[in-house]
Scaffold this motif. Sequence first.
Motif, PDB file in Angstrom:
ATOM      1  N   GLY A 106     -10.242 -26.328  24.484  1.00  0.00           N
ATOM      2  CA  GLY A 106      -8.838 -25.949  24.412  1.00  0.00           C
ATOM      3  C   GLY A 106      -8.270 -26.036  23.010  1.00  0.00           C
ATOM      4  O   GLY A 106      -7.073 -25.877  22.822  1.00  0.00           O
ATOM      5  N   LEU A 107      -9.139 -26.289  22.011  1.00  0.00           N
ATOM      6  CA  LEU A 107      -8.669 -26.315  20.620  1.00  0.00           C
ATOM      7  C   LEU A 107      -8.961 -24.979  19.957  1.00  0.00           C
ATOM      8  O   LEU A 107      -9.877 -24.260  20.372  1.00  0.00           O
ATOM      9  CB  LEU A 107      -9.401 -27.424  19.847  1.00  0.00           C
ATOM     10  CG  LEU A 107      -9.124 -28.850  20.295  1.00  0.00           C
ATOM     11  CD1 LEU A 107      -9.990 -29.820  19.509  1.00  0.00           C
ATOM     12  CD2 LEU A 107      -7.653 -29.195  20.154  1.00  0.00           C
ATOM     13  N   LEU A 108      -8.203 -24.642  18.931  1.00  0.00           N
ATOM     14  CA  LEU A 108      -8.498 -23.442  18.149  1.00  0.00           C
ATOM     15  C   LEU A 108      -9.830 -23.648  17.430  1.00  0.00           C
ATOM     16  O   LEU A 108     -10.267 -24.781  17.240  1.00  0.00           O
ATOM     17  CB  LEU A 108      -7.389 -23.181  17.129  1.00  0.00           C
ATOM     18  CG  LEU A 108      -6.013 -22.866  17.706  1.00  0.00           C
ATOM     19  CD1 LEU A 108      -5.045 -22.571  16.566  1.00  0.00           C
ATOM     20  CD2 LEU A 108      -6.075 -21.711  18.688  1.00  0.00           C
ATOM     21  N   ASP A 109     -10.438 -22.571  17.011  1.00  0.00           N
ATOM     22  CA  ASP A 109     -11.754 -22.636  16.390  1.00  0.00           C
ATOM     23  C   ASP A 109     -11.638 -23.125  14.940  1.00  0.00           C
ATOM     24  O   ASP A 109     -10.617 -22.905  14.284  1.00  0.00           O
ATOM     25  CB  ASP A 109     -12.361 -21.230  16.408  1.00  0.00           C
ATOM     26  CG  ASP A 109     -13.857 -21.301  16.655  1.00  0.00           C
ATOM     27  OD1 ASP A 109     -14.494 -20.251  16.741  1.00  0.00           O
ATOM     28  OD2 ASP A 109     -14.370 -22.446  16.740  1.00  0.00           O
ATOM     29  N   CYS A 110     -12.710 -23.783  14.487  1.00  0.00           N
ATOM     30  CA  CYS A 110     -12.783 -24.193  13.075  1.00  0.00           C
ATOM     31  C   CYS A 110     -13.180 -22.977  12.234  1.00  0.00           C
ATOM     32  O   CYS A 110     -13.603 -21.961  12.790  1.00  0.00           O
ATOM     33  CB  CYS A 110     -13.840 -25.298  12.926  1.00  0.00           C
ATOM     34  SG  CYS A 110     -15.488 -24.745  13.355  1.00  0.00           S
ATOM     35  N   PRO A 111     -13.043 -23.072  10.874  1.00  0.00           N
ATOM     36  CA  PRO A 111     -13.473 -21.966  10.017  1.00  0.00           C
ATOM     37  C   PRO A 111     -14.980 -21.755  10.136  1.00  0.00           C
ATOM     38  O   PRO A 111     -15.714 -22.717  10.361  1.00  0.00           O
ATOM     39  CB  PRO A 111     -13.110 -22.458   8.614  1.00  0.00           C
ATOM     40  CG  PRO A 111     -12.123 -23.547   8.797  1.00  0.00           C
ATOM     41  CD  PRO A 111     -12.461 -24.183  10.111  1.00  0.00           C
ATOM     42  N   HIS A 112     -15.428 -20.509  10.042  1.00  0.00           N
ATOM     43  CA  HIS A 112     -16.860 -20.200  10.100  1.00  0.00           C
ATOM     44  C   HIS A 112     -17.291 -19.613   8.764  1.00  0.00           C
ATOM     45  O   HIS A 112     -16.523 -18.868   8.140  1.00  0.00           O
ATOM     46  CB  HIS A 112     -17.143 -19.177  11.196  1.00  0.00           C
ATOM     47  CG  HIS A 112     -16.770 -19.660  12.563  1.00  0.00           C
ATOM     48  ND1 HIS A 112     -17.404 -20.717  13.186  1.00  0.00           N
ATOM     49  CD2 HIS A 112     -15.802 -19.273  13.421  1.00  0.00           C
ATOM     50  CE1 HIS A 112     -16.857 -20.922  14.368  1.00  0.00           C
ATOM     51  NE2 HIS A 112     -15.881 -20.073  14.533  1.00  0.00           N
ATOM     52  N   TYR A 113     -18.530 -19.916   8.333  1.00  0.00           N
ATOM     53  CA  TYR A 113     -19.083 -19.334   7.105  1.00  0.00           C
ATOM     54  C   TYR A 113     -20.535 -18.963   7.344  1.00  0.00           C
ATOM     55  O   TYR A 113     -21.209 -19.597   8.142  1.00  0.00           O
ATOM     56  CB  TYR A 113     -19.041 -20.360   5.958  1.00  0.00           C
ATOM     57  CG  TYR A 113     -17.640 -20.793   5.575  1.00  0.00           C
ATOM     58  CD1 TYR A 113     -17.032 -21.873   6.223  1.00  0.00           C
ATOM     59  CD2 TYR A 113     -16.922 -20.129   4.583  1.00  0.00           C
ATOM     60  CE1 TYR A 113     -15.751 -22.265   5.891  1.00  0.00           C
ATOM     61  CE2 TYR A 113     -15.633 -20.534   4.232  1.00  0.00           C
ATOM     62  CZ  TYR A 113     -15.059 -21.594   4.898  1.00  0.00           C
ATOM     63  OH  TYR A 113     -13.788 -21.992   4.566  1.00  0.00           O
ATOM     64  N   THR A 114     -20.981 -17.935   6.655  1.00  0.00           N
ATOM     65  CA  THR A 114     -22.410 -17.620   6.638  1.00  0.00           C
ATOM     66  C   THR A 114     -22.750 -17.083   5.250  1.00  0.00           C
ATOM     67  O   THR A 114     -21.882 -17.035   4.374  1.00  0.00           O
ATOM     68  CB  THR A 114     -22.773 -16.623   7.757  1.00  0.00           C
ATOM     69  OG1 THR A 114     -24.203 -16.448   7.776  1.00  0.00           O
ATOM     70  CG2 THR A 114     -22.116 -15.273   7.532  1.00  0.00           C
TER      71      THR A 114
ATOM     72  N   LYS B 138      -1.627 -29.556  25.702  1.00  0.00           N
ATOM     73  CA  LYS B 138      -2.413 -29.482  26.956  1.00  0.00           C
ATOM     74  C   LYS B 138      -3.739 -30.228  26.862  1.00  0.00           C
ATOM     75  O   LYS B 138      -4.450 -30.351  27.850  1.00  0.00           O
ATOM     76  CB  LYS B 138      -2.718 -28.011  27.278  1.00  0.00           C
ATOM     77  CG  LYS B 138      -1.503 -27.149  27.583  1.00  0.00           C
ATOM     78  CD  LYS B 138      -1.962 -25.723  27.927  1.00  0.00           C
ATOM     79  CE  LYS B 138      -0.789 -24.743  28.042  1.00  0.00           C
ATOM     80  NZ  LYS B 138      -1.263 -23.347  28.242  1.00  0.00           N
ATOM     81  N   VAL B 139      -4.101 -30.662  25.636  1.00  0.00           N
ATOM     82  CA  VAL B 139      -5.432 -31.255  25.468  1.00  0.00           C
ATOM     83  C   VAL B 139      -5.356 -32.776  25.492  1.00  0.00           C
ATOM     84  O   VAL B 139      -4.490 -33.366  24.850  1.00  0.00           O
ATOM     85  CB  VAL B 139      -6.039 -30.809  24.112  1.00  0.00           C
ATOM     86  CG1 VAL B 139      -7.404 -31.448  23.899  1.00  0.00           C
ATOM     87  CG2 VAL B 139      -6.153 -29.296  24.059  1.00  0.00           C
TER      88      VAL B 139
END
Length: 255
Positions: free
Chosen positions: A183-191, A235-236
């Motif tokens: 229920g949390l927003l996503d963390c930053p992603h890198y590739t 909500k979490v």
Amino acid sequence: MTQQTQKRIAVVSIFPEMFSAISDFGITGRAVKEGRIAIRCWNPREFTEDRHRTVDDRPYGGGPGMVMLVDPLRQALETACEWAGEAGGETRVIYLSPQGRKLEQAGVEELAGVDNLVLLAGRYEGIDERVISNWVDEEWSIGDYVLSGGELAAMVLVDAVTRLIPGALGHAQSAQEDSFAEGLLDCPHYTRPEVYEGMRVPEVLLSGNHELIRRWRLKQSLGRTAERRPDLLEKVELDAEQSRLLAEILAEKKQ
Ligand SMILES: CC(C)(C)c1cccc(C(=O)NCC2(NC(=O)c3cccc4nocc34)CCCC2)c1
């Protein structure tokens, strides 16, 4: 296919070709191929009796636009229900509608528990109310904006529900699913690449220290959720670690 029964999803729409977007691509496409779900469309136009195959007419009481006729919809719904019910179990008729219950993950989980679904997508100004009062079990809405039809809403519902079918995500994604499900927003992603036009990937992600990486990602998710969607954070249920990390990131923001 692993699970016993196949979830049958029947769709009633005057634009059945739109549904190739879920039946022919990605996770939903693979779920169809693997027989976890079956998607079949019925076009109310096939159930008309007049030469022009009319599915709509002018609204009683006047006003702009057109309303979808009850009889073609009723016949299409009954045919769709018959097919869906052949799979056994419960079949629920859902009208995608701005008047419906707001679709959120909790509602998706409820609908994932229904054996078979019949999804009715409206067009024009809507459908004759007698269809809703006599042949629809539930109305669901994907959000508060004006759309041209219910088809995209039906596809959103199918996508979200299909992801909850055991095995549908395959191995790679199911780990990712856990983080989303919190229920949390996503963390930053890198590739790759590690540096792009001077923009570096955060060092922690290159460290190979999986505990540090896990904590960094959790902190980022908590911080972003607090910043952008405090309503979701409400909500979490945060565990001790999450509460501490959130306090840390909020203190850092104050500096
Ligand atoms: C929400 C609000 C802006 C206040 C509003 C008030 C009145 C009408 C409309 C509106 O969009 N009417 C058009 C139709 N809309 C949808 O089907 C639809 C729209 C939104 C979410 C949905 N989820 O499922 C189906 C959905 C209905 C008949 C053809 C398309 C929107």
